[in-house]
Design a protein around this motif. Structure first.
Motif, PDB file in Angstrom:
ATOM      1  N   VAL A  45      12.242  -4.437   0.759  1.00 54.33           N
ATOM      2  CA  VAL A  45      11.272  -4.138   1.821  1.00 54.33           C
ATOM      3  C   VAL A  45       9.946  -3.573   1.309  1.00 54.33           C
ATOM      4  O   VAL A  45       9.041  -3.327   2.108  1.00 54.33           O
ATOM      5  CB  VAL A  45      11.875  -3.156   2.863  1.00 54.33           C
ATOM      6  CG1 VAL A  45      13.074  -3.756   3.536  1.00 54.33           C
ATOM      7  CG2 VAL A  45      12.214  -1.832   2.230  1.00 54.33           C
ATOM      8  N   ARG A  46       9.775  -3.385   0.019  1.00 53.51           N
ATOM      9  CA  ARG A  46       8.546  -2.781  -0.502  1.00 53.51           C
ATOM     10  C   ARG A  46       7.350  -3.709  -0.307  1.00 53.51           C
ATOM     11  O   ARG A  46       7.504  -4.945  -0.236  1.00 53.51           O
ATOM     12  CB  ARG A  46       8.701  -2.433  -1.970  1.00 53.51           C
ATOM     13  CG  ARG A  46       8.719  -3.643  -2.866  1.00 53.51           C
ATOM     14  CD  ARG A  46       8.916  -3.264  -4.292  1.00 53.51           C
ATOM     15  NE  ARG A  46       8.922  -4.475  -5.114  1.00 53.51           N
ATOM     16  CZ  ARG A  46       8.929  -4.468  -6.408  1.00 53.51           C
ATOM     17  NH1 ARG A  46       8.948  -3.344  -7.066  1.00 53.51           N
ATOM     18  NH2 ARG A  46       8.921  -5.608  -7.071  1.00 53.51           N
ATOM     19  N   PRO A  47       6.146  -3.136  -0.232  1.00 52.84           N
ATOM     20  CA  PRO A  47       4.939  -3.977  -0.125  1.00 52.84           C
ATOM     21  C   PRO A  47       4.788  -4.846  -1.372  1.00 52.84           C
ATOM     22  O   PRO A  47       5.135  -4.429  -2.475  1.00 52.84           O
ATOM     23  CB  PRO A  47       3.803  -2.961  -0.044  1.00 52.84           C
ATOM     24  CG  PRO A  47       4.436  -1.698   0.417  1.00 52.84           C
ATOM     25  CD  PRO A  47       5.828  -1.714  -0.114  1.00 52.84           C
ATOM     26  N   PRO A  48       4.278  -6.056  -1.196  1.00 48.54           N
ATOM     27  CA  PRO A  48       4.239  -6.999  -2.324  1.00 48.54           C
ATOM     28  C   PRO A  48       3.193  -6.691  -3.394  1.00 48.54           C
ATOM     29  O   PRO A  48       3.278  -7.221  -4.487  1.00 48.54           O
ATOM     30  CB  PRO A  48       3.933  -8.339  -1.657  1.00 48.54           C
ATOM     31  CG  PRO A  48       3.234  -7.972  -0.396  1.00 48.54           C
ATOM     32  CD  PRO A  48       3.813  -6.664   0.035  1.00 48.54           C
ATOM     33  N   GLU A  49       2.191  -5.839  -3.099  1.00 50.50           N
ATOM     34  CA  GLU A  49       1.153  -5.601  -4.093  1.00 50.50           C
ATOM     35  C   GLU A  49       0.828  -4.117  -4.192  1.00 50.50           C
ATOM     36  O   GLU A  49       1.080  -3.336  -3.286  1.00 50.50           O
ATOM     37  CB  GLU A  49      -0.105  -6.406  -3.788  1.00 50.50           C
ATOM     38  CG  GLU A  49      -0.690  -6.184  -2.418  1.00 50.50           C
ATOM     39  CD  GLU A  49      -1.781  -7.162  -2.104  1.00 50.50           C
ATOM     40  OE1 GLU A  49      -2.272  -7.853  -3.011  1.00 50.50           O
ATOM     41  OE2 GLU A  49      -2.171  -7.221  -0.937  1.00 50.50           O
ATOM     42  N   VAL A  86      -4.981  -4.029  -3.874  1.00 49.26           N
ATOM     43  CA  VAL A  86      -5.527  -4.188  -2.524  1.00 49.26           C
ATOM     44  C   VAL A  86      -6.977  -3.718  -2.488  1.00 49.26           C
ATOM     45  O   VAL A  86      -7.859  -4.402  -1.960  1.00 49.26           O
ATOM     46  CB  VAL A  86      -4.672  -3.404  -1.499  1.00 49.26           C
ATOM     47  CG1 VAL A  86      -5.335  -3.379  -0.132  1.00 49.26           C
ATOM     48  CG2 VAL A  86      -3.278  -3.996  -1.398  1.00 49.26           C
ATOM     49  N   ARG A  87      -7.238  -2.540  -3.081  1.00 49.58           N
ATOM     50  CA  ARG A  87      -8.614  -2.015  -3.107  1.00 49.58           C
ATOM     51  C   ARG A  87      -9.540  -2.943  -3.891  1.00 49.58           C
ATOM     52  O   ARG A  87     -10.673  -3.203  -3.486  1.00 49.58           O
ATOM     53  CB  ARG A  87      -8.628  -0.624  -3.731  1.00 49.58           C
ATOM     54  CG  ARG A  87      -8.042   0.436  -2.826  1.00 49.58           C
ATOM     55  CD  ARG A  87      -8.204   1.831  -3.420  1.00 49.58           C
ATOM     56  NE  ARG A  87      -7.358   2.760  -2.710  1.00 49.58           N
ATOM     57  CZ  ARG A  87      -6.246   3.301  -3.195  1.00 49.58           C
ATOM     58  NH1 ARG A  87      -5.867   3.031  -4.426  1.00 49.58           N
ATOM     59  NH2 ARG A  87      -5.530   4.130  -2.484  1.00 49.58           N
ATOM     60  N   GLU A  88      -9.051  -3.444  -5.024  1.00 54.34           N
ATOM     61  CA  GLU A  88      -9.875  -4.341  -5.840  1.00 54.34           C
ATOM     62  C   GLU A  88     -10.201  -5.625  -5.085  1.00 54.34           C
ATOM     63  O   GLU A  88     -11.339  -6.099  -5.118  1.00 54.34           O
ATOM     64  CB  GLU A  88      -9.134  -4.667  -7.130  1.00 54.34           C
ATOM     65  CG  GLU A  88      -9.939  -5.502  -8.090  1.00 54.34           C
ATOM     66  CD  GLU A  88      -9.196  -5.750  -9.389  1.00 54.34           C
ATOM     67  OE1 GLU A  88      -9.500  -6.773 -10.026  1.00 54.34           O
ATOM     68  OE2 GLU A  88      -8.322  -4.952  -9.752  1.00 54.34           O
ATOM     69  N   ARG A  89      -9.211  -6.184  -4.385  1.00 56.03           N
ATOM     70  CA  ARG A  89      -9.452  -7.403  -3.603  1.00 56.03           C
ATOM     71  C   ARG A  89     -10.468  -7.146  -2.502  1.00 56.03           C
ATOM     72  O   ARG A  89     -11.366  -7.958  -2.260  1.00 56.03           O
ATOM     73  CB  ARG A  89      -8.138  -7.931  -3.027  1.00 56.03           C
ATOM     74  CG  ARG A  89      -8.320  -9.266  -2.313  1.00 56.03           C
ATOM     75  CD  ARG A  89      -7.053  -9.782  -1.669  1.00 56.03           C
ATOM     76  NE  ARG A  89      -6.656  -8.919  -0.587  1.00 56.03           N
ATOM     77  CZ  ARG A  89      -5.521  -8.246  -0.520  1.00 56.03           C
ATOM     78  NH1 ARG A  89      -4.660  -8.317  -1.501  1.00 56.03           N
ATOM     79  NH2 ARG A  89      -5.226  -7.495   0.505  1.00 56.03           N
ATOM     80  N   ILE A 107     -14.085  -8.960  -2.037  1.00 51.94           N
ATOM     81  CA  ILE A 107     -14.485  -9.630  -0.791  1.00 51.94           C
ATOM     82  C   ILE A 107     -15.830  -9.086  -0.311  1.00 51.94           C
ATOM     83  O   ILE A 107     -16.713  -9.856   0.082  1.00 51.94           O
ATOM     84  CB  ILE A 107     -13.389  -9.468   0.283  1.00 51.94           C
ATOM     85  CG1 ILE A 107     -12.156 -10.299  -0.088  1.00 51.94           C
ATOM     86  CG2 ILE A 107     -13.908  -9.864   1.659  1.00 51.94           C
ATOM     87  CD1 ILE A 107     -10.957 -10.052   0.794  1.00 51.94           C
ATOM     88  N   GLN A 108     -15.999  -7.753  -0.362  1.00 51.47           N
ATOM     89  CA  GLN A 108     -17.276  -7.167   0.049  1.00 51.47           C
ATOM     90  C   GLN A 108     -18.418  -7.635  -0.844  1.00 51.47           C
ATOM     91  O   GLN A 108     -19.511  -7.938  -0.365  1.00 51.47           O
ATOM     92  CB  GLN A 108     -17.195  -5.647   0.026  1.00 51.47           C
ATOM     93  CG  GLN A 108     -16.347  -5.057   1.119  1.00 51.47           C
ATOM     94  CD  GLN A 108     -16.191  -3.548   0.978  1.00 51.47           C
ATOM     95  OE1 GLN A 108     -16.629  -2.960  -0.002  1.00 51.47           O
ATOM     96  NE2 GLN A 108     -15.558  -2.932   1.965  1.00 51.47           N
ATOM     97  N   ALA A 109     -18.160  -7.717  -2.150  1.00 47.32           N
ATOM     98  CA  ALA A 109     -19.200  -8.177  -3.076  1.00 47.32           C
ATOM     99  C   ALA A 109     -19.541  -9.641  -2.815  1.00 47.32           C
ATOM    100  O   ALA A 109     -20.711 -10.030  -2.859  1.00 47.32           O
ATOM    101  CB  ALA A 109     -18.744  -7.988  -4.515  1.00 47.32           C
ATOM    102  N   ALA A 110     -18.531 -10.458  -2.548  1.00 49.17           N
ATOM    103  CA  ALA A 110     -18.782 -11.874  -2.259  1.00 49.17           C
ATOM    104  C   ALA A 110     -19.577 -12.026  -0.963  1.00 49.17           C
ATOM    105  O   ALA A 110     -20.493 -12.862  -0.880  1.00 49.17           O
ATOM    106  CB  ALA A 110     -17.464 -12.636  -2.171  1.00 49.17           C
TER     107      ALA A 110
END
Length: 183
Positions: free
Chosen positions: A68-72, A77-80, A84-87
């Motif tokens: 049940v743990r989160p996959p990442e 998550v913060r880096e992604r 996205i914000q930079a793109a």
């Protein structure tokens, strides 16, 4: 020596005791791993505590946590999100610039600034698309621009230095030095 499970043979009793010790060490290692992994994947300290408490049930708790743990990881998550914000910022920057005369926001294809009415670009003589004043040829229809000067190597290097300074202002003079030292 204490006989485990009523075993009276010293060799078998030693093997069983070592096996039990091994399983206890693995169990404590799984508790530690579950806690460390939960802290890297879950932001809520209460959920981290629940995951660690679940791993107190020998082996089963850790297996349930792994399902049940989160996959990442939180860092991923913060880096992604930053990427996205930079793109998105780059996309906005591609469409909009500032007028060099009045700092009014203009789009790349504008020939004149709608605020100060100064000419920003000239249209191509063939296809009428906006051309940068430094372009010797139209990139859309391959028509040579009359009166344009072919860029020399030193001019290209100077433009590259200016571009690097705009993209990385924190580097200052080192960016220009690094670019000019290229072969």
């Amino acid at each position: 020596m204490l006989a485990v499970f009523g075993i009276n043979n010293d060799g078998v009793n030693l093997a069983v005791n070592l096996l039990i010790l091994f399983l206890v060490v693995i169990w404590f290692a799984l508790i530690y791993w579950t806690n460390a992994d939960a802290r890297r994947r879950i932001a809520d300290p209460m959920l981290v505590g629940c995951a660690t408490a679940a791993s107190l049930f020998p082996f089963v708790g850790t297996i349930v946590y792994m399902i049940v743990r989160p996959p990442e990881f939180l860092d991923d998550v913060r880096e992604r999100e930053l990427e996205i914000q930079a793109a998105e910022a780059r996309m906005v920057e591609l469409d909009h610039q500032l007028c060099p005369h009045c700092d009014y926001p203009v789009q790349r294809e504008f020939l004149r600034c709608p605020s100060c009415m100064r000419r920003l670009k000239d249209p191509c003589v063939n296809c009428q698309k906006p051309l940068d004043p430094e372009w010797p040829i139209c990139p859309f229809c391959e028509t040579e621009v009359p009166g344009a000067v072919q860029p020399t190597a030193s001019r290209r290097r100077r433009r590259r230095e200016e571009r690097d300074e705009r993209e990385h202002p924190e580097l200052g003079e080192t960016a220009a030095f690094d670019v000019t030292s290229e072969p």
